[in-house]
Motif scaffolding. Structure first.
Motif, mmCIF file in Angstrom:
data_model
loop_
_atom_site.group_PDB
_atom_site.id
_atom_site.type_symbol
_atom_site.label_atom_id
_atom_site.label_comp_id
_atom_site.label_asym_id
_atom_site.label_seq_id
_atom_site.Cartn_x
_atom_site.Cartn_y
_atom_site.Cartn_z
ATOM 1 N N GLU A 121 0.847 -1.197 0.000
ATOM 2 C CA GLU A 121 0.000 0.000 0.000
ATOM 3 C C GLU A 121 0.873 1.234 0.000
ATOM 4 O OE1 GLU A 121 -3.876 1.800 2.459
ATOM 5 O OE2 GLU A 121 -2.970 -0.124 2.996
ATOM 6 N N VAL A 122 0.441 2.277 -0.706
ATOM 7 C CA VAL A 122 1.175 3.539 -0.702
ATOM 8 C C VAL A 122 0.188 4.693 -0.827
ATOM 9 C CG1 VAL A 122 1.530 3.643 -3.219
ATOM 10 C CG2 VAL A 122 3.190 4.717 -1.669
ATOM 11 N N ALA A 123 0.498 5.788 -0.157
ATOM 12 C CA ALA A 123 -0.258 7.024 -0.317
ATOM 13 C C ALA A 123 0.400 7.835 -1.427
ATOM 14 C CB ALA A 123 -0.271 7.821 0.986
ATOM 15 N N PHE A 124 -0.410 8.469 -2.282
ATOM 16 C CA PHE A 124 0.160 9.281 -3.351
ATOM 17 C C PHE A 124 -0.704 10.509 -3.600
ATOM 18 C CE2 PHE A 124 -2.944 6.812 -5.730
ATOM 19 C CZ PHE A 124 -3.410 7.716 -6.686
ATOM 20 N N LYS A 125 -0.068 11.498 -4.222
ATOM 21 C CA LYS A 125 -0.747 12.754 -4.551
ATOM 22 C C LYS A 125 -0.231 13.252 -5.888
ATOM 23 C CE LYS A 125 -1.225 17.510 -2.770
ATOM 24 N NZ LYS A 125 -0.857 18.394 -1.626
ATOM 25 N N GLY A 126 -1.110 13.351 -6.880
ATOM 26 C CA GLY A 126 -0.728 13.916 -8.162
ATOM 27 C C GLY A 126 -0.578 15.420 -8.051
ATOM 28 N N VAL A 127 0.586 15.930 -8.453
ATOM 29 C CA VAL A 127 0.861 17.362 -8.342
ATOM 30 C C VAL A 127 0.715 18.047 -9.701
ATOM 31 C CG1 VAL A 127 2.538 19.106 -7.623
ATOM 32 C CG2 VAL A 127 2.423 16.916 -6.405
ATOM 33 N N SER A 128 1.390 17.508 -10.713
ATOM 34 C CA SER A 128 1.290 18.089 -12.047
ATOM 35 C C SER A 128 1.696 17.069 -13.099
ATOM 36 C CB SER A 128 2.155 19.353 -12.164
ATOM 37 O OG SER A 128 3.531 19.026 -12.097
ATOM 38 N N TRP A 185 -4.486 13.579 -1.574
ATOM 39 C CA TRP A 185 -3.846 12.323 -1.224
ATOM 40 C C TRP A 185 -4.822 11.157 -1.404
ATOM 41 C CZ3 TRP A 185 1.138 11.250 -0.459
ATOM 42 C CH2 TRP A 185 2.008 12.319 -0.233
ATOM 43 N N HIS A 186 -4.310 10.068 -1.948
ATOM 44 C CA HIS A 186 -5.085 8.848 -2.177
ATOM 45 C C HIS A 186 -4.300 7.644 -1.662
ATOM 46 C CE1 HIS A 186 -7.722 11.104 -4.922
ATOM 47 N NE2 HIS A 186 -6.613 11.626 -5.417
ATOM 48 N N ASP A 187 -5.005 6.566 -1.382
ATOM 49 C CA ASP A 187 -4.382 5.322 -0.937
ATOM 50 C C ASP A 187 -4.550 4.263 -2.028
ATOM 51 O OD1 ASP A 187 -3.464 6.051 1.692
ATOM 52 O OD2 ASP A 187 -5.566 6.094 2.309
ATOM 53 N N LEU A 188 -3.431 3.798 -2.547
ATOM 54 C CA LEU A 188 -3.409 2.741 -3.552
ATOM 55 C C LEU A 188 -2.952 1.451 -2.886
ATOM 56 C CD1 LEU A 188 -3.574 1.930 -6.594
ATOM 57 C CD2 LEU A 188 -1.145 2.569 -6.751
ATOM 58 N N ARG A 189 -3.713 0.373 -3.091
ATOM 59 C CA ARG A 189 -3.402 -0.882 -2.409
ATOM 60 C C ARG A 189 -3.469 -2.058 -3.377
ATOM 61 N NH1 ARG A 189 -6.824 -4.371 1.757
ATOM 62 N NH2 ARG A 189 -5.168 -5.546 2.776
ATOM 63 N N LEU A 190 -2.417 -2.854 -3.354
ATOM 64 C CA LEU A 190 -2.339 -4.082 -4.141
ATOM 65 C C LEU A 190 -2.377 -5.266 -3.190
ATOM 66 C CD1 LEU A 190 -1.378 -5.781 -6.766
ATOM 67 C CD2 LEU A 190 0.884 -5.544 -5.714
ATOM 68 N N VAL A 191 -3.159 -6.294 -3.526
ATOM 69 C CA VAL A 191 -3.209 -7.516 -2.727
ATOM 70 C C VAL A 191 -2.985 -8.709 -3.659
ATOM 71 C CG1 VAL A 191 -4.605 -9.005 -1.241
ATOM 72 C CG2 VAL A 191 -4.791 -6.510 -1.041
ATOM 73 N N VAL A 192 -2.013 -9.541 -3.312
ATOM 74 C CA VAL A 192 -1.800 -10.814 -4.005
ATOM 75 C C VAL A 192 -2.232 -11.893 -3.036
ATOM 76 C CG1 VAL A 192 -0.134 -12.359 -5.086
ATOM 77 C CG2 VAL A 192 0.088 -9.875 -5.363
ATOM 78 N N GLU A 193 -3.352 -12.549 -3.359
ATOM 79 C CA GLU A 193 -3.994 -13.478 -2.423
ATOM 80 C C GLU A 193 -4.295 -14.788 -3.140
ATOM 81 O OE1 GLU A 193 -8.253 -12.890 -1.145
ATOM 82 O OE2 GLU A 193 -7.234 -12.241 0.685
ATOM 83 N N TYR A 228 4.499 14.468 -12.070
ATOM 84 C CA TYR A 228 5.116 14.949 -10.829
ATOM 85 C C TYR A 228 4.172 14.517 -9.715
ATOM 86 C CZ TYR A 228 7.195 18.363 -7.523
ATOM 87 O OH TYR A 228 7.806 18.976 -6.446
ATOM 88 N N VAL A 229 4.588 13.488 -8.959
ATOM 89 C CA VAL A 229 3.711 12.822 -7.992
ATOM 90 C C VAL A 229 4.451 12.616 -6.686
ATOM 91 C CG1 VAL A 229 2.377 10.724 -7.514
ATOM 92 C CG2 VAL A 229 2.442 11.642 -9.834
ATOM 93 N N PHE A 230 3.754 12.850 -5.567
ATOM 94 C CA PHE A 230 4.301 12.586 -4.236
ATOM 95 C C PHE A 230 3.852 11.209 -3.749
ATOM 96 C CE2 PHE A 230 4.137 17.413 -3.120
ATOM 97 C CZ PHE A 230 5.268 17.627 -3.886
ATOM 98 N N PHE A 231 4.755 10.533 -3.014
ATOM 99 C CA PHE A 231 4.441 9.246 -2.392
ATOM 100 C C PHE A 231 4.808 9.296 -0.915
ATOM 101 C CE2 PHE A 231 5.345 8.257 -6.836
ATOM 102 C CZ PHE A 231 4.343 7.371 -7.184
#
Length: 239
Positions: A121-128, A185-193, A228-231
């Motif tokens: 999981e990672v938080a990200f924010k698109g800036v430009s 800010w958004h939360d992106l989450r990947l699950v391998v199950e 240009y994105v923050f994590f």
């Protein structure tokens, strides 16, 4: 305790801790960037393609992919040295494979050697970015440079599971009408199950893909073109 019980160790990784300790393959933890120097490379990641550095969102220290001066086909500084640290004598093969994806900035997490299942999981924010504002989790990164990818795009409002193989990017599953507004800010989450790959954005599941092939490789952060994105808060829980 039963063998199949999930062991979870939560580690808040500061700059000092990163300098002293690396997470082994079976560890779980959260990587943040508090205390790191703006403009420098994050100690917990190794940039291979594109421009990556520690940045600030107000007073918050973040990790940024900075495509404002983006040029197609540019490997990150010291990419051969970093690749050798990951793959030893296999580094030339890895870089040769990775060069086929130079359009896509990639930074590999130093702290997890082999991710085989669980969640990232990672938080990200698109800036430009006028071509793209893309934020992705790369996983199953192989010694030949191929990998899988879950990515969100603030300019397209979608979430896509991609496969990067033999120099080609192919869509595995695409979800549209996914709200990804810039500047938030958004939360992106990947699950391998088991034999499924799941993708979530802000707690909502949009991707649910059957997957019979083993997942076993490095992991990292991904972007595209002039994004240009923050994590922040890169969190790994392995099963």
């Amino acid at each position: 305790m039963k063998r199949n019980c999930r062991r979870i160790l939560t580690i808040l990784v500061t700059a000092a801790a990163l300098a002293a300790t690396a997470l082994p393959a079976s560890a779980k933890g959260q990587i943040g960037f508090a205390g790191e120097r703006p403009g420098a490379e994050a100690r917990s990641f190794s940039a291979l393609v594109g421009s990556w550095h520690v940045d600030r969102d107000g007073t918050r220290a973040v990790y940024a992919v900075d495509g404002r001066s983006w040029e197609q086909g540019v490997l990150a500084p010291a990419a051969p040295v970093k690749a050798k640290a990951f793959y030893g004598s296999g580094a030339p093969q890895f870089l040769a494979g990775l060069e086929r994806y130079r359009y896509f900035p990639l930074s590999i997490c130093n702290e997890v050697r082999n991710f085989r299942g669980g969640s990232i999981e990672v938080a990200f924010k698109g800036v430009s970015g006028t071509i793209d504002q893309a934020a992705g989790i790369a996983f199953d990164i192989k010694p030949n440079g191929d990998y899988l990818l879950l990515r969100a795009n603030a300019l397209e409002d979608n979430l896509v599971l991609f496969r990067m193989e033999q120099g080609r990017r192919t869509t595995v599953q695409w979800a549209g009408k996914v709200p990804v507004p810039s500047g938030r800010w958004h939360d992106l989450r990947l699950v391998v199950e088991g034999k499924r790959i799941l993708g979530y954005l802000n707690g909502v599941k949009y991707v649910d893909q059957p997957w019979s092939e083993p997942v076993d490789g490095r992991i990292g952060l991904w972007s595209k073109a002039d994004s240009y994105v923050f994590f922040d808060r890169f969190t790994v829980t392995e099963r």
